[in-house]
Design a protein around this motif. Structure first.
Motif, mmCIF file in Angstrom:
data_model
loop_
_atom_site.group_PDB
_atom_site.id
_atom_site.type_symbol
_atom_site.label_atom_id
_atom_site.label_comp_id
_atom_site.label_asym_id
_atom_site.label_seq_id
_atom_site.Cartn_x
_atom_site.Cartn_y
_atom_site.Cartn_z
ATOM 1 N N GLU A 10 -72.360 115.398 75.739
ATOM 2 C CA GLU A 10 -71.175 115.929 75.050
ATOM 3 C C GLU A 10 -70.552 114.851 74.163
ATOM 4 N N TYR A 11 -70.556 113.624 74.651
ATOM 5 C CA TYR A 11 -70.017 112.509 73.865
ATOM 6 C C TYR A 11 -70.819 112.313 72.573
ATOM 7 N N LEU A 12 -72.134 112.356 72.693
ATOM 8 C CA LEU A 12 -72.987 112.194 71.510
ATOM 9 C C LEU A 12 -72.793 113.339 70.515
ATOM 10 N N LYS A 13 -72.616 114.544 71.050
ATOM 11 C CA LYS A 13 -72.406 115.698 70.180
ATOM 12 C C LYS A 13 -71.094 115.565 69.419
ATOM 13 N N ALA A 14 -70.054 115.119 70.108
ATOM 14 C CA ALA A 14 -68.745 114.938 69.460
ATOM 15 C C ALA A 14 -68.814 113.843 68.407
ATOM 16 N N LYS A 15 -69.562 112.771 68.728
ATOM 17 C CA LYS A 15 -69.715 111.670 67.773
ATOM 18 C C LYS A 15 -70.414 112.122 66.496
ATOM 19 N N LYS A 16 -71.481 112.912 66.672
ATOM 20 C CA LYS A 16 -72.191 113.428 65.491
ATOM 21 C C LYS A 16 -71.290 114.337 64.658
ATOM 22 N N LEU A 17 -70.458 115.119 65.334
ATOM 23 C CA LEU A 17 -69.534 116.009 64.619
ATOM 24 C C LEU A 17 -68.539 115.208 63.790
ATOM 25 N N ARG A 18 -68.019 114.118 64.374
ATOM 26 C CA ARG A 18 -67.092 113.269 63.637
ATOM 27 C C ARG A 18 -67.774 112.634 62.428
ATOM 28 N N GLN A 19 -69.007 112.173 62.635
ATOM 29 C CA GLN A 19 -69.755 111.549 61.536
ATOM 30 C C GLN A 19 -70.015 112.560 60.399
ATOM 31 N N ARG A 20 -70.320 113.815 60.799
ATOM 32 C CA ARG A 20 -70.565 114.854 59.792
ATOM 33 C C ARG A 20 -69.282 115.139 59.003
ATOM 34 N N LYS A 21 -68.143 115.189 59.682
ATOM 35 C CA LYS A 21 -66.871 115.428 59.009
ATOM 36 C C LYS A 21 -66.546 114.300 58.033
ATOM 37 N N ARG A 22 -66.828 113.041 58.455
ATOM 38 C CA ARG A 22 -66.592 111.904 57.576
ATOM 39 C C ARG A 22 -67.462 111.989 56.317
#
Length: 303
Positions: A10-22
Motif C-alpha cells: 500500500e505504501y508503494l502504491k501511494a508513493k507511485k500515485l504521488r509521483q504520478r501527480k507530480r
C-alpha cells in the motif's frame, strides 16, 4: 497488524500515485509556461510581418508600377490599400495635329470679365472613386475637407464659390469641367493628393496655360509653401505620366486652372502637415485666388 498502519504494498502504491501527480503537475506547468511564450512569440512575429508588409510591401508594388508617383484614374476604383492608375485623366496636348476628336483639342481659355469673381473648387474623386487610399484614409475625403474650408473662407470674403461636389458623390471628369463652364467661373482649382515613393506638395498647369493661369498657380504654390510643406516639388506642366500630356480637367476647362497635389497620402509626415494646416491652406489658396484676380481685372470689380 494494528489498525491504521499500511502494508508495504500500500505504501508503494501511494508513493507511485504521488509521483504520478507530480509528473502531471510538472507537465501542466511546462505546458502553460511554454504555451505562453509561444503565443507571445507568435504575436510578435505576426505584428512584425504586418508592419513590414504594410510599410515596404505597398512601396515595392508601387515602385514596380511607377518610378515616383502613382496617379489616379477616373474610371478605375480600388477597395484595398493600393492606388489606381491615372491614365484617363490626361489628354494628349502636343501630339495632336488638329485631326483628333474635339475632346483632345485645347479649349480657348475664356475669361468673363463682368466684375464678379466666381471660383470653381473641384474636390477630386468622390463616391465609388476613392482616389488614393491607405487603410481608413481616402483621398476623396481629404480633398472634400479642404474644398469645404476654401468655400467657407471665400464666402466670408464675399466671393461666389461653385463646388463640383459638396458631398461624397461621384462625378466624371467631363462633368466637373462642364460645371465650371456652365457657371461661367473665372478660375478652376482641382484638389488632389499623391501616393507613391515621395513626399511634398506640387502644383500642375496645362502646358499651354495662359499668363493668368500661370500667375494663379504660382501664387497658390507660394502661399502653400509659406504655410509649410514637407518638400517643395515646384509648379509643373503636363502630367506625371508625360510632360506632353495634360490632365483632363486642366486641358478642357475654359478658364485659368490649376491642379494641386496636397502631399502624399501614404506619407505620415505629409498627412500631419495636411491635418494641422487645413484651414491655413484654405486661406492661402483663397488669398492667392483673390490677389491674382485683382491683378488681372479692374480694381473696382465687385466681389
Amino acid at each position: 497488524m494494528e489498525k491504521g498502519k499500511r502494508t508495504h504494498s500500500e505504501y508503494l502504491k501511494a508513493k507511485k500515485l504521488r509521483q504520478r501527480k507530480r509528473k502531471i503537475l510538472r507537465a501542466s506547468v511546462y505546458m502553460i509556461y511554454y504555451g505562453f511564450w509561444t503565443i507571445i512569440i507568435a504575436l510578435v512575429l505576426y505584428f512584425s510581418y504586418s508592419f513590414i508588409s504594410s510599410k515596404f510591401g505597398n512601396q515595392a508594388r508601387l515602385k514596380a508600377n511607377t518610378k515616383d508617383i502613382v496617379m489616379y484614374n477616373d474610371e478605375s476604383f480600388t477597395d484595398n490599400d493600393t492606388t489606381v492608375s491615372h491614365s484617363s485623366t490626361v489628354s494628349n496636348s502636343k501630339s495632336n495635329n488638329g485631326n483628333d476628336s474635339s475632346s483632345n483639342q485645347p479649349r480657348k481659355q475664356e475669361i468673363v470679365n463682368d466684375g464678379t469673381l466666381v471660383v470653381c473648387i473641384d474636390a477630386g474623386h468622390g463616391g465609388k472613386d476613392r482616389g488614393c487610399n491607405r487603410r481608413k484614409r481616402s483621398e476623396k475625403n481629404d480633398t472634400l475637407k479642404l474644398a469645404l474650408e476654401i468655400q467657407k473662407y471665400l464666402n466670408s470674403q464675399g466671393i461666389k464659390v461653385v463646388m463640383t461636389r459638396s458631398k461624397d458623390n461621384y462625378l466624371t471628369l467631363q462633368e466637373r469641367v462642364d460645371i465650371c463652364s456652365s457657371k461661367k467661373c473665372d478660375y478652376f482649382i482641382s484638389l488632389h493628393r499623391n501616393c507613391g515613393n515621395g513626399n511634398g506638395y506640387e502644383t500642375w498647369l496645362a502646358s499651354d496655360a495662359c499668363d493668368e493661369a500661370k500667375e494663379l498657380a504660382n501664387n497658390i504654390h507660394t502661399g502653400m509653401v509659406d504655410v509649410g510643406v514637407s518638400k517643395d516639388r515646384n509648379v509643373k506642366t503636363g502630367s506625371q505620366k508625360n510632360p506632353n500630356e495634360d490632365y483632363f480637367v486642366l486641358r478642357n476647362t475654359t478658364t485659368p486652372a490649376c491642379l494641386l497635389e496636397l502631399g502624399f497620402l501614404n506619407n505620415s509626415t505629409d498627412n500631419k502637415y495636411f491635418d494641422s494646416n487645413t484651414k491655413a491652406y484654405a486661406k492661402a489658396i483663397s488669398d492667392a485666388i483673390i490677389s491674382t484676380y485683382n491683378k488681372y481685372h479692374s480694381k473696382n470689380t465687385k466681389k
